[in-house]
Design an enzyme around this catalytic site. Structure first.
Site, PDB file in Angstrom:
ATOM      1  N   GLU A  89       0.844  -1.185   0.000  1.00  0.00           N
ATOM      2  CA  GLU A  89       0.000   0.000   0.000  1.00  0.00           C
ATOM      3  C   GLU A  89       0.887   1.246   0.000  1.00  0.00           C
ATOM      4  O   GLU A  89       0.427   2.340   0.286  1.00  0.00           O
ATOM      5  CB  GLU A  89      -0.995  -0.006   1.160  1.00  0.00           C
ATOM      6  CG  GLU A  89      -0.388  -0.131   2.532  1.00  0.00           C
ATOM      7  CD  GLU A  89      -1.453  -0.180   3.626  1.00  0.00           C
ATOM      8  OE1 GLU A  89      -2.193   0.805   3.750  1.00  0.00           O
ATOM      9  OE2 GLU A  89      -1.531  -1.186   4.345  1.00  0.00           O
ATOM     10  N   CYS A  97      -3.369  -3.503   4.415  1.00  0.00           N
ATOM     11  CA  CYS A  97      -2.412  -4.483   4.952  1.00  0.00           C
ATOM     12  C   CYS A  97      -2.754  -5.922   4.566  1.00  0.00           C
ATOM     13  O   CYS A  97      -1.944  -6.829   4.778  1.00  0.00           O
ATOM     14  CB  CYS A  97      -2.340  -4.375   6.468  1.00  0.00           C
ATOM     15  SG  CYS A  97      -1.945  -2.727   7.046  1.00  0.00           S
ATOM     16  N   THR A 150       3.344   4.401  15.667  1.00  0.00           N
ATOM     17  CA  THR A 150       3.156   3.053  15.102  1.00  0.00           C
ATOM     18  C   THR A 150       3.738   2.944  13.700  1.00  0.00           C
ATOM     19  O   THR A 150       3.487   1.975  12.991  1.00  0.00           O
ATOM     20  CB  THR A 150       1.668   2.644  15.073  1.00  0.00           C
ATOM     21  OG1 THR A 150       0.990   3.409  14.067  1.00  0.00           O
ATOM     22  CG2 THR A 150       0.991   2.860  16.406  1.00  0.00           C
ATOM     23  N   SER A 190     -10.754   1.897  13.202  1.00  0.00           N
ATOM     24  CA  SER A 190      -9.859   0.881  12.615  1.00  0.00           C
ATOM     25  C   SER A 190      -9.683  -0.302  13.572  1.00  0.00           C
ATOM     26  O   SER A 190      -9.605  -1.454  13.143  1.00  0.00           O
ATOM     27  CB  SER A 190      -8.509   1.485  12.219  1.00  0.00           C
ATOM     28  OG  SER A 190      -7.704   1.727  13.341  1.00  0.00           O
ATOM     29  N   HIS A 209      -2.332 -10.151  12.524  1.00  0.00           N
ATOM     30  CA  HIS A 209      -1.803  -8.899  11.955  1.00  0.00           C
ATOM     31  C   HIS A 209      -1.418  -7.929  13.085  1.00  0.00           C
ATOM     32  O   HIS A 209      -2.154  -7.788  14.062  1.00  0.00           O
ATOM     33  CB  HIS A 209      -2.848  -8.280  11.028  1.00  0.00           C
ATOM     34  CG  HIS A 209      -2.478  -6.926  10.532  1.00  0.00           C
ATOM     35  ND1 HIS A 209      -1.264  -6.671   9.929  1.00  0.00           N
ATOM     36  CD2 HIS A 209      -3.146  -5.735  10.550  1.00  0.00           C
ATOM     37  CE1 HIS A 209      -1.202  -5.393   9.599  1.00  0.00           C
ATOM     38  NE2 HIS A 209      -2.325  -4.804   9.972  1.00  0.00           N
ATOM     39  N   LYS A 230      -5.089  -7.782  21.526  1.00  0.00           N
ATOM     40  CA  LYS A 230      -6.506  -7.406  21.588  1.00  0.00           C
ATOM     41  C   LYS A 230      -7.333  -8.328  20.689  1.00  0.00           C
ATOM     42  O   LYS A 230      -8.436  -8.744  21.043  1.00  0.00           O
ATOM     43  CB  LYS A 230      -6.699  -5.958  21.116  1.00  0.00           C
ATOM     44  CG  LYS A 230      -6.273  -4.886  22.089  1.00  0.00           C
ATOM     45  CD  LYS A 230      -6.417  -3.516  21.396  1.00  0.00           C
ATOM     46  CE  LYS A 230      -5.904  -2.373  22.239  1.00  0.00           C
ATOM     47  NZ  LYS A 230      -6.835  -1.934  23.269  1.00  0.00           N
ATOM     48  N   ASN A 259       4.962  -0.903  12.381  1.00  0.00           N
ATOM     49  CA  ASN A 259       3.992  -1.466  11.449  1.00  0.00           C
ATOM     50  C   ASN A 259       4.641  -1.649  10.073  1.00  0.00           C
ATOM     51  O   ASN A 259       5.296  -0.731   9.559  1.00  0.00           O
ATOM     52  CB  ASN A 259       2.784  -0.530  11.327  1.00  0.00           C
ATOM     53  CG  ASN A 259       1.605  -1.182  10.621  1.00  0.00           C
ATOM     54  OD1 ASN A 259       1.696  -2.302  10.133  1.00  0.00           O
ATOM     55  ND2 ASN A 259       0.495  -0.472  10.571  1.00  0.00           N
TER      56      ASN A 259
HETATM   57  N1  COA Z   1       0.917   4.209  30.393  1.00  0.00           N
HETATM   58  C1  COA Z   1       0.506   3.007  29.912  1.00  0.00           C
HETATM   59  N2  COA Z   1      -0.477   2.877  28.981  1.00  0.00           N
HETATM   60  C2  COA Z   1      -1.040   4.019  28.499  1.00  0.00           C
HETATM   61  C3  COA Z   1      -0.653   5.282  28.964  1.00  0.00           C
HETATM   62  C4  COA Z   1       0.378   5.355  29.945  1.00  0.00           C
HETATM   63  N3  COA Z   1       0.815   6.523  30.418  1.00  0.00           N
HETATM   64  N4  COA Z   1      -1.383   6.207  28.296  1.00  0.00           N
HETATM   65  C5  COA Z   1      -2.201   5.536  27.461  1.00  0.00           C
HETATM   66  N5  COA Z   1      -1.993   4.214  27.576  1.00  0.00           N
HETATM   67  C6  COA Z   1      -2.638   3.133  26.827  1.00  0.00           C
HETATM   68  C7  COA Z   1      -4.135   3.312  26.673  1.00  0.00           C
HETATM   69  O1  COA Z   1      -4.839   2.884  27.835  1.00  0.00           O
HETATM   70  C8  COA Z   1      -4.392   2.427  25.464  1.00  0.00           C
HETATM   71  O2  COA Z   1      -4.364   1.082  25.845  1.00  0.00           O
HETATM   72  P1  COA Z   1      -5.661   0.150  25.694  1.00  0.00           P
HETATM   73  O3  COA Z   1      -6.092   0.259  24.255  1.00  0.00           O
HETATM   74  O4  COA Z   1      -5.164  -1.226  26.014  1.00  0.00           O
HETATM   75  O5  COA Z   1      -6.671   0.686  26.634  1.00  0.00           O
HETATM   76  C9  COA Z   1      -3.149   2.637  24.599  1.00  0.00           C
HETATM   77  O6  COA Z   1      -2.147   3.172  25.486  1.00  0.00           O
HETATM   78  C10 COA Z   1      -3.368   3.607  23.442  1.00  0.00           C
HETATM   79  O7  COA Z   1      -3.744   4.866  23.933  1.00  0.00           O
HETATM   80  P2  COA Z   1      -5.045   5.635  23.399  1.00  0.00           P
HETATM   81  O8  COA Z   1      -5.017   6.989  24.004  1.00  0.00           O
HETATM   82  O9  COA Z   1      -6.248   4.775  23.599  1.00  0.00           O
HETATM   83  O10 COA Z   1      -4.882   5.717  21.840  1.00  0.00           O
HETATM   84  P3  COA Z   1      -4.018   6.662  20.893  1.00  0.00           P
HETATM   85  O11 COA Z   1      -4.631   8.006  20.775  1.00  0.00           O
HETATM   86  O12 COA Z   1      -2.592   6.612  21.277  1.00  0.00           O
HETATM   87  O13 COA Z   1      -4.210   5.932  19.490  1.00  0.00           O
HETATM   88  C11 COA Z   1      -4.230   4.197  17.874  1.00  0.00           C
HETATM   89  C12 COA Z   1      -3.972   4.546  19.346  1.00  0.00           C
HETATM   90  C13 COA Z   1      -3.979   2.722  17.651  1.00  0.00           C
HETATM   91  C14 COA Z   1      -5.680   4.534  17.513  1.00  0.00           C
HETATM   92  C15 COA Z   1      -3.277   5.047  17.002  1.00  0.00           C
HETATM   93  O14 COA Z   1      -1.954   4.649  17.255  1.00  0.00           O
HETATM   94  C16 COA Z   1      -3.549   4.913  15.521  1.00  0.00           C
HETATM   95  O15 COA Z   1      -4.373   5.635  14.961  1.00  0.00           O
HETATM   96  N6  COA Z   1      -2.809   3.995  14.824  1.00  0.00           N
HETATM   97  C17 COA Z   1      -2.962   3.788  13.404  1.00  0.00           C
HETATM   98  C18 COA Z   1      -4.152   2.914  13.052  1.00  0.00           C
HETATM   99  C19 COA Z   1      -4.021   1.500  13.558  1.00  0.00           C
HETATM  100  O16 COA Z   1      -2.956   0.996  13.769  1.00  0.00           O
HETATM  101  N7  COA Z   1      -5.166   0.830  13.734  1.00  0.00           N
HETATM  102  C20 COA Z   1      -5.202  -0.538  14.232  1.00  0.00           C
HETATM  103  C21 COA Z   1      -6.092  -1.448  13.414  1.00  0.00           C
HETATM  104  S1  COA Z   1      -5.522  -1.632  11.754  1.00  0.00           S
END
Ligand code: COA
Length: 398
Positions: free
Chosen positions: A79, A111, A152, A201, A233, A242, A272
């Site tokens: 991609e 992906c 990521t 996502s 994945h 998860k 990733n």
């Molecule tokens: N210490 C430990 N853990 C912490 C923390 C800290 N100080 N602060 C946050 N976290 C944890 C959160 O609890 C969460 O864990 P959980 O999901 O097990 O509850 C995790 O860190 C992520 O934090 P969160 O604030 O929920 O999300 P984010 O804004 O960082 O975004 C994604 C996470 C995955 C949405 C983001 O990285 C993203 O958009 N990635 C690209 C898309 C992707 O990969 N999608 C996946 C499916 S293809």
């Protein structure tokens, strides 16, 4: 007759950014990345690297071991495509000196495309078992700076030879599929970073997982208890956990996470790798878990947009002789670490259009490199050849 993975190898990019570095510079608690995402670092390519050079490097490694004999098709899954029309695989075909009697295509569905390539390859090989297919899954996960996806990011490629009598993994015939139009992650043609609805996502990944699992079971797939290990994945490492928890919850069966953990040793350090991610997880399992001969592995592939597929493979007797974990270790340890400022500068520098001519100085330690643009055409070279200033030192780049 058994069909499956004859050989496979990975490659990654020239640079690494540690997430502690990113966290410190941006005022984020490093534990969010370490424990929240279960990520430690990510690979980022040099300016003379792209999905083609990563893919060619991985492919050269498997071809050196398995030879080109019988290869009639090259499928390049990505991609991070470098052209709207031409398959990235055509550049790899040239760099590797493959025969003109090899068909070359590119597959795309976020992906998931690496798994689409694998299934297409199995179809071709089942029609003619004397043929083999070179599958290259190669990607650069590049998110906007300061976006939720930035930690990521990553870059990596896996090349696989698909054929009869596989030395590594027999892919079993039943697979479960789930597809639906979902706007969770996509990249319009004129953007170099994706548009992402992170929450959606994750929901789509999990929903496609249970959907693909149900289809797999309805088609006569094995029960959970009959599957020894799992590779899911890994857009970030925690996502695979998860996913596994959702499968356990969905089926009501208790499947220990120790059956997923061996697949999670590379993604924390590479980030990733989109289409290559599942197969990097598979390499991690094969490298880190011993005595897998005869064990059945369940694989969940996901691509935003959205598509999920669940399939299984059985590890073949004597498979250990065909593994090279030292290469993966070298890919991870051999990268050059960037400071936060160097990383952010490089991120901006990668933002280049196709309207201007440019040439890149040699940075990569890989055997192939992206020399630059010449009248809009991409030029690639064998890094081992000397660079002649002012001319294109081309290895059949275009
Ligand atoms: N210490 C430990 N853990 C912490 C923390 C800290 N100080 N602060 C946050 N976290 C944890 C959160 O609890 C969460 O864990 P959980 O999901 O097990 O509850 C995790 O860190 C992520 O934090 P969160 O604030 O929920 O999300 P984010 O804004 O960082 O975004 C994604 C996470 C995955 C949405 C983001 O990285 C993203 O958009 N990635 C690209 C898309 C992707 O990969 N999608 C996946 C499916 S293809």
């Amino acid at each position: 007759m058994k069909l499956g993975i004859v050989d496979m190898e990975l490659a990654s990019a020239n640079y690494v950014v540690r997430l502690d570095t990113l966290a410190k510079a941006t005022g984020v608690d490093p534990n969010k990345y370490r424990f929240g995402l279960r990520q430690e670092a990510f690979s980022i390519p040099a300016l003379d690297e792209d999905a083609v050079t990563l893919g060619a490097t991985a492919a050269a490694r498997v071809l050196e071991r398995a030879g080109q004999e019988g290869i009639r098709t090259l499928i390049f899954a990505t991609e991070s495509g470098v052209d709207q029309s031409k398959s990235a695989g055509m550049f790899v075909h040239s760099l590797l000196g493959l025969s003109t009697a090899v068909r070359v295509i590119e597959t795309k569905q976020a992906c998931y495309a690496g798994t689409a390539a694998l299934q297409l390859a199995l179809g071709l090989v089942s029609r003619n078992p004397s043929e083999r297919v070179l599958v290259v899954a190669s990607d650069i996960a590049r998110y906007a700076v300061a976006s939720a996806g930035e930690p990521t990011q990553g870059a990596g490629a896996v090349a696989m030879i698909i054929g009869a009598d596989p030395a590594l993994l027999e892919i079993e015939p039943v697979s479960g599929i789930w597809s639906a139009h979902i706007d969770d992650f996509w990249r319009p043609n004129d953007l170099s970073t994706p548009l992402v609805d992170g929450e959606r996502s994750m929901d789509a990944y999990l929903g496609a997982f249970t959907g693909a699992w149900e289809d797999y079971r309805a088609r006569g797939g094995f029960e959970l208890a009959e599957i020894d290990f799992f590779v899911h994945h890994q857009p970030f490492t925690k996502m695979a956990i998860k996913g596994h928890r959702r499968l356990v919850e969905h089926t009501g069966k208790n499947v220990e996470e120790s059956r997923v953990e061996p697949s999670l040793n590379y993604t924390p350090y590479l980030g990733n790798c989109y289409t290559a991610s599942l197969y990097i997880g598979l390499l991690s399992l094969l490298h880190f878990k011993r005595e897998l001969s005869g064990k059945r592995i369940g694989c969940y592939s996901y691509g935003s947009g959205a598509e999920g597929e669940f399939f299984t493979g059985v590890v073949q007797p004597g498979y250990e002789r065909f593994l090279h974990p030292n290469i993966a270790a070298q890919e991870i340890a051999g990268r050059t670490e960037l400071s936060f400022e160097e990383y952010r500068d490089l991120h901006v520098a990668h933002e280049r259009g196709s309207a201007v001519n440019y040439s890149n100085s040699r940075k990569t330690r890989a055997p192939y490199r992206f020399v630059g643009l010449c009248d809009g055409a991409r030029v690639y070279a064998d890094s081992t050849l000397p660079i002649v200033t002012g001319t294109w030192n081309v290895h059949e780049g275009h």
